[in-house]
Motif scaffolding. Structure first.
Motif, PDB file in Angstrom:
ATOM      1  N   TRP A   1      -4.570   3.670  -6.926  1.00 11.17           N
ATOM      2  CA  TRP A   1      -4.170   5.059  -7.169  1.00 11.17           C
ATOM      3  C   TRP A   1      -4.160   5.340  -8.673  1.00 11.17           C
ATOM      4  CZ3 TRP A   1      -4.972   8.319  -3.673  1.00 11.17           C
ATOM      5  CH2 TRP A   1      -4.665   8.102  -2.339  1.00 11.17           C
ATOM      6  N   ASP A   2      -3.631   4.399  -9.436  1.00  7.17           N
ATOM      7  CA  ASP A   2      -3.597   4.575 -10.898  1.00  7.17           C
ATOM      8  C   ASP A   2      -5.001   4.700 -11.471  1.00  7.17           C
ATOM      9  OD1 ASP A   2      -0.831   4.354 -10.749  1.00  7.17           O
ATOM     10  OD2 ASP A   2      -0.795   2.266 -11.445  1.00  7.17           O
ATOM     11  N   ALA A   3      -5.909   3.844 -11.010  1.00  5.70           N
ATOM     12  CA  ALA A   3      -7.290   3.874 -11.501  1.00  5.70           C
ATOM     13  C   ALA A   3      -7.977   5.173 -11.108  1.00  5.70           C
ATOM     14  CB  ALA A   3      -8.065   2.667 -10.975  1.00  5.70           C
ATOM     15  N   LEU A   4      -7.767   5.622  -9.869  1.00  2.63           N
ATOM     16  CA  LEU A   4      -8.360   6.888  -9.433  1.00  2.63           C
ATOM     17  C   LEU A   4      -7.835   8.050 -10.265  1.00  2.63           C
ATOM     18  CD1 LEU A   4      -8.411   6.500  -5.552  1.00  2.63           C
ATOM     19  CD2 LEU A   4     -10.397   6.835  -7.036  1.00  2.63           C
ATOM     20  N   ALA A   5      -6.550   8.030 -10.566  1.00  3.09           N
ATOM     21  CA  ALA A   5      -5.967   9.099 -11.393  1.00  3.09           C
ATOM     22  C   ALA A   5      -6.610   9.111 -12.772  1.00  3.09           C
ATOM     23  CB  ALA A   5      -4.454   8.915 -11.498  1.00  3.09           C
ATOM     24  N   GLU A   6      -6.793   7.937 -13.354  1.00  3.47           N
ATOM     25  CA  GLU A   6      -7.414   7.838 -14.675  1.00  3.47           C
ATOM     26  C   GLU A   6      -8.872   8.296 -14.643  1.00  3.47           C
ATOM     27  OE1 GLU A   6      -8.446   4.447 -18.020  1.00  3.47           O
ATOM     28  OE2 GLU A   6      -6.798   4.091 -16.620  1.00  3.47           O
TER      29      GLU A   6
ATOM     30  N   ILE B   1      -7.284  14.320  -8.480  1.00  7.32           N
ATOM     31  CA  ILE B   1      -7.503  13.147  -7.625  1.00  7.32           C
ATOM     32  C   ILE B   1      -8.126  13.600  -6.304  1.00  7.32           C
ATOM     33  CG2 ILE B   1      -6.377  11.309  -6.306  1.00  7.32           C
ATOM     34  CD1 ILE B   1      -4.330  11.086  -8.563  1.00  7.32           C
ATOM     35  N   ALA B   2      -7.623  14.694  -5.744  1.00  2.72           N
ATOM     36  CA  ALA B   2      -8.170  15.179  -4.476  1.00  2.72           C
ATOM     37  C   ALA B   2      -9.638  15.570  -4.631  1.00  2.72           C
ATOM     38  CB  ALA B   2      -7.353  16.373  -3.973  1.00  2.72           C
ATOM     39  N   GLY B   3      -9.989  16.156  -5.768  1.00  3.38           N
ATOM     40  CA  GLY B   3     -11.388  16.527  -6.000  1.00  3.38           C
ATOM     41  C   GLY B   3     -12.291  15.313  -6.059  1.00  3.38           C
TER      42      GLY B   3
ATOM     43  N   LEU C   1     -13.006   4.192  -1.581  1.00  3.40           N
ATOM     44  CA  LEU C   1     -12.273   4.438  -2.832  1.00  3.40           C
ATOM     45  C   LEU C   1     -12.140   3.157  -3.648  1.00  3.40           C
ATOM     46  CD1 LEU C   1      -9.503   6.817  -1.463  1.00  3.40           C
ATOM     47  CD2 LEU C   1     -11.551   7.447  -2.762  1.00  3.40           C
ATOM     48  N   ARG C   2     -11.819   2.061  -2.989  1.00  2.73           N
ATOM     49  CA  ARG C   2     -11.720   0.785  -3.700  1.00  2.73           C
ATOM     50  C   ARG C   2     -13.070   0.391  -4.310  1.00  2.73           C
ATOM     51  NH1 ARG C   2      -8.750  -0.354   1.063  1.00  2.73           N
ATOM     52  NH2 ARG C   2      -6.528  -0.570   0.637  1.00  2.73           N
ATOM     53  N   LEU C   3     -14.146   0.569  -3.543  1.00  6.58           N
ATOM     54  CA  LEU C   3     -15.479   0.233  -4.047  1.00  6.58           C
ATOM     55  C   LEU C   3     -15.871   1.122  -5.222  1.00  6.58           C
ATOM     56  CD1 LEU C   3     -17.262  -0.379  -0.641  1.00  6.58           C
ATOM     57  CD2 LEU C   3     -16.701  -2.106  -2.375  1.00  6.58           C
ATOM     58  N   TYR C   4     -15.489   2.387  -5.176  1.00  6.15           N
ATOM     59  CA  TYR C   4     -15.768   3.311  -6.275  1.00  6.15           C
ATOM     60  C   TYR C   4     -15.066   2.832  -7.552  1.00  6.15           C
ATOM     61  CZ  TYR C   4     -16.016   7.608  -8.983  1.00  6.15           C
ATOM     62  OH  TYR C   4     -16.242   8.523  -9.987  1.00  6.15           O
ATOM     63  N   VAL C   5     -13.791   2.509  -7.430  1.00  8.49           N
ATOM     64  CA  VAL C   5     -13.026   2.028  -8.595  1.00  8.49           C
ATOM     65  C   VAL C   5     -13.665   0.751  -9.140  1.00  8.49           C
ATOM     66  CG1 VAL C   5     -10.818   1.029  -9.317  1.00  8.49           C
ATOM     67  CG2 VAL C   5     -10.855   3.126  -7.949  1.00  8.49           C
ATOM     68  N   LEU C   6     -14.016  -0.171  -8.270  1.00 11.82           N
ATOM     69  CA  LEU C   6     -14.633  -1.425  -8.697  1.00 11.82           C
ATOM     70  C   LEU C   6     -15.951  -1.160  -9.430  1.00 11.82           C
ATOM     71  CD1 LEU C   6     -14.667  -4.513  -8.710  1.00 11.82           C
ATOM     72  CD2 LEU C   6     -15.780  -4.419  -6.478  1.00 11.82           C
TER      73      LEU C   6
ATOM     74  N   ARG D   1       0.852  -1.192   0.000  1.00 11.59           N
ATOM     75  CA  ARG D   1       0.000   0.000   0.000  1.00 11.59           C
ATOM     76  C   ARG D   1       0.878   1.228   0.000  1.00 11.59           C
ATOM     77  NH1 ARG D   1      -4.606  -1.632   4.388  1.00 11.59           N
ATOM     78  NH2 ARG D   1      -5.400  -3.393   3.220  1.00 11.59           N
ATOM     79  N   ASN D   2       0.418   2.226  -0.708  1.00 20.75           N
ATOM     80  CA  ASN D   2       1.109   3.502  -0.750  1.00 20.75           C
ATOM     81  C   ASN D   2       0.233   4.537  -0.081  1.00 20.75           C
ATOM     82  OD1 ASN D   2       3.394   2.656  -2.274  1.00 20.75           O
ATOM     83  ND2 ASN D   2       2.054   2.517  -4.044  1.00 20.75           N
ATOM     84  N   LYS D   3       0.800   5.235   0.878  1.00 28.78           N
ATOM     85  CA  LYS D   3       0.056   6.263   1.606  1.00 28.78           C
ATOM     86  C   LYS D   3       0.295   7.600   0.909  1.00 28.78           C
ATOM     87  CE  LYS D   3      -0.570   6.281   6.053  1.00 28.78           C
ATOM     88  NZ  LYS D   3      -0.424   6.378   7.497  1.00 28.78           N
TER      89      LYS D   3
END
Length: 81
Positions: free
Chosen positions: A26-31, A40-42, A64-69, A5-7
């Motif tokens: 993190w990569d998926a959230l950035a995309e 990403i912060a927004g 966040l994980r559930l959102y990406v999924l 995990r990256n904090k």
């Protein structure tokens, strides 16, 4: 480590917070943020607000994980339709 995990520290709703996620998330959230014309912060701030309004006790990292999924499932549905 593949699942390390990256904090990262972000400012959301005018306060600093740290979130630990695996790099693929993190990569998926950035995309996703880029596709929506957001930082990403927004995007994380919006997800955090929805999580807070639900009041279901879900941690921010889990939300966040559930959102990406959910976005991945939506994309897959669109591709197969």
């Amino acid at each position: 480590m593949a699942n390390a995990r990256n904090k990262r520290s972000l400012t959301i709703a005018r306060h600093r917070t740290s979130v630990s996620l695996e790099e693929p998330f993190w990569d998926a959230l950035a995309e996703l943020a880029r596709d929506q014309g957001k930082s990403i912060a927004g995007l994380v701030g919006e997800i955090d607000q929805e999580r807070t309004e639900r009041g279901d006790g879900t941690s921010l990292s889990a939300a966040l994980r559930l959102y990406v999924l959910a976005r991945m499932k939506e994309a897959r549905k669109r591709e197969t339709s």
